[in-house]
Design a protein around this motif. Structure first.
Motif, PDB file in Angstrom:
ATOM      1  N   HIS A 142      -0.100   2.281   2.443  1.00 46.55           N
ATOM      2  CA  HIS A 142       1.035   2.192   3.350  1.00 46.55           C
ATOM      3  C   HIS A 142       2.256   2.893   2.765  1.00 46.55           C
ATOM      4  CE1 HIS A 142      -0.636  -0.602   6.306  1.00 46.55           C
ATOM      5  NE2 HIS A 142      -1.166  -1.279   5.303  1.00 46.55           N
ATOM      6  N   ALA A 143       2.840   3.811   3.530  1.00 50.17           N
ATOM      7  CA  ALA A 143       4.111   4.426   3.170  1.00 50.17           C
ATOM      8  C   ALA A 143       5.230   3.556   3.729  1.00 50.17           C
ATOM      9  CB  ALA A 143       4.205   5.839   3.736  1.00 50.17           C
ATOM     10  N   VAL A 144       6.218   3.235   2.891  1.00 48.59           N
ATOM     11  CA  VAL A 144       7.312   2.346   3.284  1.00 48.59           C
ATOM     12  C   VAL A 144       8.580   3.175   3.479  1.00 48.59           C
ATOM     13  CG1 VAL A 144       8.700   0.351   2.657  1.00 48.59           C
ATOM     14  CG2 VAL A 144       6.281   0.446   1.993  1.00 48.59           C
ATOM     15  N   LEU A 145       9.039   3.258   4.729  1.00 47.57           N
ATOM     16  CA  LEU A 145      10.244   4.018   5.066  1.00 47.57           C
ATOM     17  C   LEU A 145      11.372   3.032   5.343  1.00 47.57           C
ATOM     18  CD1 LEU A 145       8.666   6.712   7.408  1.00 47.57           C
ATOM     19  CD2 LEU A 145       9.346   6.991   5.029  1.00 47.57           C
ATOM     20  N   ALA A 167      -7.953   4.254   5.702  1.00 46.12           N
ATOM     21  CA  ALA A 167      -6.880   4.059   6.676  1.00 46.12           C
ATOM     22  C   ALA A 167      -5.543   4.297   5.982  1.00 46.12           C
ATOM     23  CB  ALA A 167      -6.931   2.665   7.275  1.00 46.12           C
ATOM     24  N   GLN A 168      -4.567   4.744   6.758  1.00 43.34           N
ATOM     25  CA  GLN A 168      -3.222   5.011   6.244  1.00 43.34           C
ATOM     26  C   GLN A 168      -2.203   4.393   7.196  1.00 43.34           C
ATOM     27  OE1 GLN A 168      -4.325   9.220   6.544  1.00 43.34           O
ATOM     28  NE2 GLN A 168      -3.321   9.513   4.581  1.00 43.34           N
ATOM     29  N   GLY A 169      -1.183   3.778   6.622  1.00 44.96           N
ATOM     30  CA  GLY A 169      -0.130   3.195   7.438  1.00 44.96           C
ATOM     31  C   GLY A 169       1.222   3.806   7.121  1.00 44.96           C
ATOM     32  N   SER A 195       1.455  -5.568  15.227  1.00 42.11           N
ATOM     33  CA  SER A 195       1.745  -6.152  13.927  1.00 42.11           C
ATOM     34  C   SER A 195       0.671  -5.671  12.970  1.00 42.11           C
ATOM     35  CB  SER A 195       1.785  -7.678  13.969  1.00 42.11           C
ATOM     36  OG  SER A 195       0.501  -8.211  14.218  1.00 42.11           O
ATOM     37  N   CYS A 196       0.969  -5.734  11.677  1.00 43.13           N
ATOM     38  CA  CYS A 196       0.023  -5.235  10.680  1.00 43.13           C
ATOM     39  C   CYS A 196       0.072  -6.152   9.465  1.00 43.13           C
ATOM     40  CB  CYS A 196       0.361  -3.799  10.279  1.00 43.13           C
ATOM     41  SG  CYS A 196      -0.753  -3.106   9.027  1.00 43.13           S
ATOM     42  N   GLY A 197      -1.046  -6.843   9.212  1.00 38.63           N
ATOM     43  CA  GLY A 197      -1.084  -7.785   8.104  1.00 38.63           C
ATOM     44  C   GLY A 197      -0.998  -7.118   6.748  1.00 38.63           C
ATOM     45  N   SER A 198      -1.826  -6.089   6.522  1.00 38.14           N
ATOM     46  CA  SER A 198      -1.798  -5.425   5.221  1.00 38.14           C
ATOM     47  C   SER A 198      -0.464  -4.711   5.012  1.00 38.14           C
ATOM     48  CB  SER A 198      -2.962  -4.426   5.099  1.00 38.14           C
ATOM     49  OG  SER A 198      -2.867  -3.400   6.059  1.00 38.14           O
ATOM     50  N   GLY A 199       0.115  -4.174   6.094  1.00 34.93           N
ATOM     51  CA  GLY A 199       1.427  -3.539   5.983  1.00 34.93           C
ATOM     52  C   GLY A 199       2.513  -4.544   5.625  1.00 34.93           C
TER      53      GLY A 199
END
Length: 257
Positions: A142-145, A167-169, A195-199
């Protein structure tokens, strides 16, 4: 082919849980067809080993072999209801996770909280003149912006610069609000998820880095609802992350593809 499935709604992250046995090589195409044709508006598809539900370790595989925390906790709730033993915790085997996942259950409230696999680490990519942290997890990164409004163009550029995973978030964060986009390589689908649990865990883990020992609690407002995450820090490192909230399950349905 007649497909039996149940619709799960974990914080708006609509998940189709297929009960019909489907060979692994056919799952990507079938998942795409279900997402296109089912009226529930599925954001993702999971394949349940129905024969395992009442056994020692229920098994579920996501459509691209990735890990999904929301689907995991919905699956655990389904398994608990099938088993009918009033279990308060249940371990389930899911794709993208190296070990069984423990899920805390509150059936009477329709809530489930999954012990999430901890991130493997963080790296940075350079995109649009800014350094973007990428939190690597089992089966997904996951990329965090931070302080960034959702942008399809920016998401596309960030995805192109990220390391390849199942997978990529891309997580667009504005205060307590988080808007996730998830790309799954096997199905070549990019979805703005409710919604995204792993994110949510990736974001909570990133926010907890360097914080004091103890439990740090977060509640992220996502398009489909709120997800809570508890991160336990010990010796300056995260040792546990629990993510969850409410889940609703539909009755069993059938579709011919």
């Amino acid at each position: 082919m007649r497909i039996r499935y149940i619709s799960a709604d974990p914080a708006g992250n609509m998940t189709g849980m297929v009960l019909t046995a489907v060979e692994p090589q056919r799952r990507a195409a079938l998942a795409a067809a279900l997402m296109a044709r089912c009226s529930e508006g599925f954001e993702q598809i999971a394949f349940v080993d129905e024969t395992s539900l009442c056994g020692p370790l229920p098994r579920m595989d996501m459509m691209g072999g990735e890990f999904c925390g929301n689907a995991t906790r919905a699956f655990a709730l389904l398994a608990a209801r099938r088993r009918g033993q009033g279990e308060r915790t249940l371990r389930v085997s899911v794709s993208g996770a190296a070990a069984p996942v423990r899920v805390e259950l509150e059936e009477e409230r329709g809530c489930a909280y999954a012990d999430m696999p901890l991130p493997l680490g963080v790296e940075e990519i350079l995109r649009e003149g800014r350094r973007v942290p990428v939190v690597r997890m089992e089966g997904i990164a996951h990329a965090v912006l931070a302080d960034t409004a959702p942008s399809p163009d920016l998401a596309r550029h960030v995805l192109a610069a990220m390391p390849r995973e199942d997978a990529q978030g891309v997580l667009f964060v504005q205060g307590k609000k988080m808007t996730p986009l998830v790309y799954v390589a096997a199905t070549e689908t990019s979805v703005w998820e409710s919604s995204c649990g792993s994110g949510s865990v990736a974001l909570a883990w990133q926010l907890s880095r360097g914080m004091a020992d103890g439990v740090h609690s977060y509640a992220f407002e996502e398009p489909g609802g709120t997800l809570s995450v508890r991160v336990t820090m010990r010796g300056g490192k995260a040792v546990r992350a629990v993510m969850g909230g409410r889940v609703s399950l539909s009755v069993e349905r059938e579709i011919t593809l």
